[in-house]
Design a protein around this motif. Structure first.
Motif, PDB file in Angstrom:
ATOM      1  N   LEU A  38       8.009   5.962   8.288  1.00  0.00           N
ATOM      2  CA  LEU A  38       7.823   7.228   7.574  1.00  0.00           C
ATOM      3  C   LEU A  38       6.928   8.174   8.363  1.00  0.00           C
ATOM      4  O   LEU A  38       7.221   9.368   8.473  1.00  0.00           O
ATOM      5  N   MET A  39       5.862   7.648   8.918  1.00  0.00           N
ATOM      6  CA  MET A  39       4.950   8.481   9.715  1.00  0.00           C
ATOM      7  C   MET A  39       5.692   9.078  10.905  1.00  0.00           C
ATOM      8  O   MET A  39       5.506  10.250  11.232  1.00  0.00           O
ATOM      9  N   ALA A  40       6.541   8.287  11.543  1.00  0.00           N
ATOM     10  CA  ALA A  40       7.301   8.789  12.698  1.00  0.00           C
ATOM     11  C   ALA A  40       8.239   9.918  12.281  1.00  0.00           C
ATOM     12  O   ALA A  40       8.497  10.840  13.071  1.00  0.00           O
ATOM     13  N   SER A  41       8.728   9.886  11.048  1.00  0.00           N
ATOM     14  CA  SER A  41       9.661  10.921  10.594  1.00  0.00           C
ATOM     15  C   SER A  41       8.982  12.274  10.409  1.00  0.00           C
ATOM     16  O   SER A  41       9.657  13.293  10.307  1.00  0.00           O
ATOM     17  N   THR A  42       7.659  12.284  10.343  1.00  0.00           N
ATOM     18  CA  THR A  42       6.921  13.549  10.220  1.00  0.00           C
ATOM     19  C   THR A  42       5.935  13.709  11.376  1.00  0.00           C
ATOM     20  O   THR A  42       4.883  14.340  11.232  1.00  0.00           O
ATOM     21  N   ALA A  43       6.269  13.118  12.519  1.00  0.00           N
ATOM     22  CA  ALA A  43       5.483  13.267  13.750  1.00  0.00           C
ATOM     23  C   ALA A  43       4.007  12.925  13.538  1.00  0.00           C
ATOM     24  O   ALA A  43       3.115  13.643  13.992  1.00  0.00           O
ATOM     25  N   ASP A  44       3.762  11.839  12.827  1.00  0.00           N
ATOM     26  CA  ASP A  44       2.388  11.372  12.603  1.00  0.00           C
ATOM     27  C   ASP A  44       1.477  12.437  11.996  1.00  0.00           C
ATOM     28  O   ASP A  44       0.310  12.571  12.348  1.00  0.00           O
ATOM     29  N   PRO A 103      -8.029  12.764   2.088  1.00  0.00           N
ATOM     30  CA  PRO A 103      -7.342  13.102   3.334  1.00  0.00           C
ATOM     31  C   PRO A 103      -7.592  11.994   4.357  1.00  0.00           C
ATOM     32  O   PRO A 103      -8.704  11.473   4.464  1.00  0.00           O
ATOM     33  N   LEU A 104      -6.566  11.642   5.103  1.00  0.00           N
ATOM     34  CA  LEU A 104      -6.680  10.557   6.072  1.00  0.00           C
ATOM     35  C   LEU A 104      -5.965  10.962   7.362  1.00  0.00           C
ATOM     36  O   LEU A 104      -4.762  11.230   7.336  1.00  0.00           O
ATOM     37  N   PRO A 105      -6.687  11.010   8.482  1.00  0.00           N
ATOM     38  CA  PRO A 105      -6.021  11.323   9.746  1.00  0.00           C
ATOM     39  C   PRO A 105      -4.924  10.295  10.042  1.00  0.00           C
ATOM     40  O   PRO A 105      -5.089   9.102   9.767  1.00  0.00           O
ATOM     41  N   ALA A 106      -3.824  10.766  10.588  1.00  0.00           N
ATOM     42  CA  ALA A 106      -2.673   9.891  10.850  1.00  0.00           C
ATOM     43  C   ALA A 106      -3.063   8.679  11.678  1.00  0.00           C
ATOM     44  O   ALA A 106      -2.607   7.563  11.410  1.00  0.00           O
ATOM     45  N   ARG A 107      -3.942   8.864  12.658  1.00  0.00           N
ATOM     46  CA  ARG A 107      -4.304   7.749  13.537  1.00  0.00           C
ATOM     47  C   ARG A 107      -5.086   6.655  12.804  1.00  0.00           C
ATOM     48  O   ARG A 107      -5.251   5.565  13.323  1.00  0.00           O
ATOM     49  N   GLU A 108      -5.555   6.943  11.597  1.00  0.00           N
ATOM     50  CA  GLU A 108      -6.349   5.976  10.839  1.00  0.00           C
ATOM     51  C   GLU A 108      -5.570   5.337   9.683  1.00  0.00           C
ATOM     52  O   GLU A 108      -6.155   4.733   8.803  1.00  0.00           O
ATOM     53  N   TRP A 109      -4.252   5.453   9.690  1.00  0.00           N
ATOM     54  CA  TRP A 109      -3.475   4.990   8.538  1.00  0.00           C
ATOM     55  C   TRP A 109      -3.638   3.499   8.277  1.00  0.00           C
ATOM     56  O   TRP A 109      -3.486   3.054   7.144  1.00  0.00           O
ATOM     57  N   ARG A 110      -3.999   2.722   9.277  1.00  0.00           N
ATOM     58  CA  ARG A 110      -4.186   1.278   9.035  1.00  0.00           C
ATOM     59  C   ARG A 110      -5.449   0.991   8.232  1.00  0.00           C
ATOM     60  O   ARG A 110      -5.658  -0.138   7.798  1.00  0.00           O
ATOM     61  N   GLN A 111      -6.259   2.002   8.015  1.00  0.00           N
ATOM     62  CA  GLN A 111      -7.394   1.837   7.102  1.00  0.00           C
ATOM     63  C   GLN A 111      -6.913   1.608   5.668  1.00  0.00           C
ATOM     64  O   GLN A 111      -7.708   1.281   4.792  1.00  0.00           O
ATOM     65  N   LEU A 112      -5.646   1.777   5.443  1.00  0.00           N
ATOM     66  CA  LEU A 112      -5.089   1.595   4.100  1.00  0.00           C
ATOM     67  C   LEU A 112      -4.836   0.131   3.751  1.00  0.00           C
ATOM     68  O   LEU A 112      -4.440  -0.171   2.627  1.00  0.00           O
ATOM     69  N   ASP A 113      -5.076  -0.788   4.672  1.00  0.00           N
ATOM     70  CA  ASP A 113      -4.819  -2.204   4.379  1.00  0.00           C
ATOM     71  C   ASP A 113      -5.562  -2.686   3.143  1.00  0.00           C
ATOM     72  O   ASP A 113      -5.014  -3.416   2.325  1.00  0.00           O
ATOM     73  N   TRP A 114      -6.827  -2.283   2.981  1.00  0.00           N
ATOM     74  CA  TRP A 114      -7.589  -2.692   1.802  1.00  0.00           C
ATOM     75  C   TRP A 114      -6.920  -2.193   0.525  1.00  0.00           C
ATOM     76  O   TRP A 114      -6.873  -2.894  -0.481  1.00  0.00           O
ATOM     77  N   ILE A 129       1.001   7.856  -1.303  1.00  0.00           N
ATOM     78  CA  ILE A 129       0.634   8.141   0.077  1.00  0.00           C
ATOM     79  C   ILE A 129       1.714   9.056   0.633  1.00  0.00           C
ATOM     80  O   ILE A 129       2.907   8.798   0.436  1.00  0.00           O
ATOM     81  N   GLY A 130       1.307  10.103   1.310  1.00  0.00           N
ATOM     82  CA  GLY A 130       2.288  10.996   1.907  1.00  0.00           C
ATOM     83  C   GLY A 130       1.660  11.890   2.950  1.00  0.00           C
ATOM     84  O   GLY A 130       0.432  12.032   3.004  1.00  0.00           O
ATOM     85  N   PRO A 131       2.486  12.507   3.784  1.00  0.00           N
ATOM     86  CA  PRO A 131       1.954  13.459   4.748  1.00  0.00           C
ATOM     87  C   PRO A 131       1.495  14.716   4.021  1.00  0.00           C
ATOM     88  O   PRO A 131       1.870  14.953   2.871  1.00  0.00           O
ATOM     89  N   ARG A 132       0.705  15.517   4.689  1.00  0.00           N
ATOM     90  CA  ARG A 132       0.199  16.741   4.062  1.00  0.00           C
ATOM     91  C   ARG A 132       1.327  17.644   3.575  1.00  0.00           C
ATOM     92  O   ARG A 132       1.184  18.361   2.603  1.00  0.00           O
ATOM     93  N   SER A 133       2.475  17.578   4.237  1.00  0.00           N
ATOM     94  CA  SER A 133       3.624  18.399   3.836  1.00  0.00           C
ATOM     95  C   SER A 133       4.346  17.806   2.628  1.00  0.00           C
ATOM     96  O   SER A 133       5.203  18.443   2.049  1.00  0.00           O
ATOM     97  N   TRP A 134       4.037  16.577   2.265  1.00  0.00           N
ATOM     98  CA  TRP A 134       4.688  15.837   1.181  1.00  0.00           C
ATOM     99  C   TRP A 134       6.201  15.747   1.407  1.00  0.00           C
ATOM    100  O   TRP A 134       6.972  15.747   0.461  1.00  0.00           O
ATOM    101  N   ARG A 135       6.636  15.641   2.659  1.00  0.00           N
ATOM    102  CA  ARG A 135       8.069  15.498   2.960  1.00  0.00           C
ATOM    103  C   ARG A 135       8.581  14.130   2.580  1.00  0.00           C
ATOM    104  O   ARG A 135       9.779  13.913   2.480  1.00  0.00           O
ATOM    105  N   TRP A 136       7.691  13.172   2.401  1.00  0.00           N
ATOM    106  CA  TRP A 136       8.045  11.865   1.872  1.00  0.00           C
ATOM    107  C   TRP A 136       6.861  11.361   1.055  1.00  0.00           C
ATOM    108  O   TRP A 136       5.736  11.833   1.223  1.00  0.00           O
ATOM    109  N   LEU A 137       7.146  10.446   0.144  1.00  0.00           N
ATOM    110  CA  LEU A 137       6.106   9.813  -0.670  1.00  0.00           C
ATOM    111  C   LEU A 137       6.290   8.303  -0.602  1.00  0.00           C
ATOM    112  O   LEU A 137       7.415   7.800  -0.661  1.00  0.00           O
TER     113      LEU A 137
END
Length: 172
Positions: A38-44, A103-114, A129-137
């Protein structure tokens, strides 16, 4: 399958709760695979994470409560948070719904494991969870995750992870 969303199960045979380290590893592996695609679909693009918590209060004593850290241990994980409280009248008390936007920077998405672990263990609910554009949820729940996205993104995920799809009628 629904027209605008798709459901993925996090364990084989639609098992709901992980019971051993191997199953916990599999839950996170599947969440990671789906979120990475999903992150790749919105260029991180940077993410927004929303969480909801509920609290009953006595309206005569506490009109602006903060969640109890003992009841909401995840609140210590989230840094810069915007919080709203919505009061819902009940018969004898008020219920406060806290909406947290993180807000969570894309490079830190693995912080979501908890968070993904807490959701899988049914300790946290109502997460988006979604990108700022909300193009996916991405809506994780205990047992799986629902994805709302453009048709091409959903179809690619469904094709790539066919064995994770819900086997039940209607995709549930």
């Amino acid at each position: 399958m629904a027209d605008d969303w798709v459901r993925f199960h996090m364990l084989p045979e639609s098992k709901r709760y992980p019971e051993n380290p191997a199953e916990w590893t599999e839950v996170l592996r599947r969440h990671h695979a789906l979120l990475a695609s999903l992150m790749a679909s919105t260029a991180d693009e940077d993410l927004t994470v929303s969480l909801t918590s509920y609290q009953s209060i006595d309206p005569e004593f506490d009109l602006d409560p903060d969640p109890d850290p003992e009841e909401e241990p995840w609140s210590s994980y989230v840094g810069q948070v915007t919080k709203w409280a919505v009061y819902e009248p009940d018969d004898s008390e008020l219920t406060v719904r806290h909406l947290w936007l993180w807000p969570l920077p894309a490079r830190e998405w693995r912080q979501l494991d908890w968070l993904l672990t807490a959701v899988a263990d049914d300790r946290v609910r109502d997460v988006l969870i979604g990108p700022r554009s909300w193009r996916w949820l991405y809506h994780p729940y205990d047992g799986g995750a629902d994805v709302v996205a453009e048709t091409s993104v959903r179809e690619a995920l469904s094709d790539r992870h066919r064995d994770w799809l819900s086997p039940f009628p209607g995709g549930l």
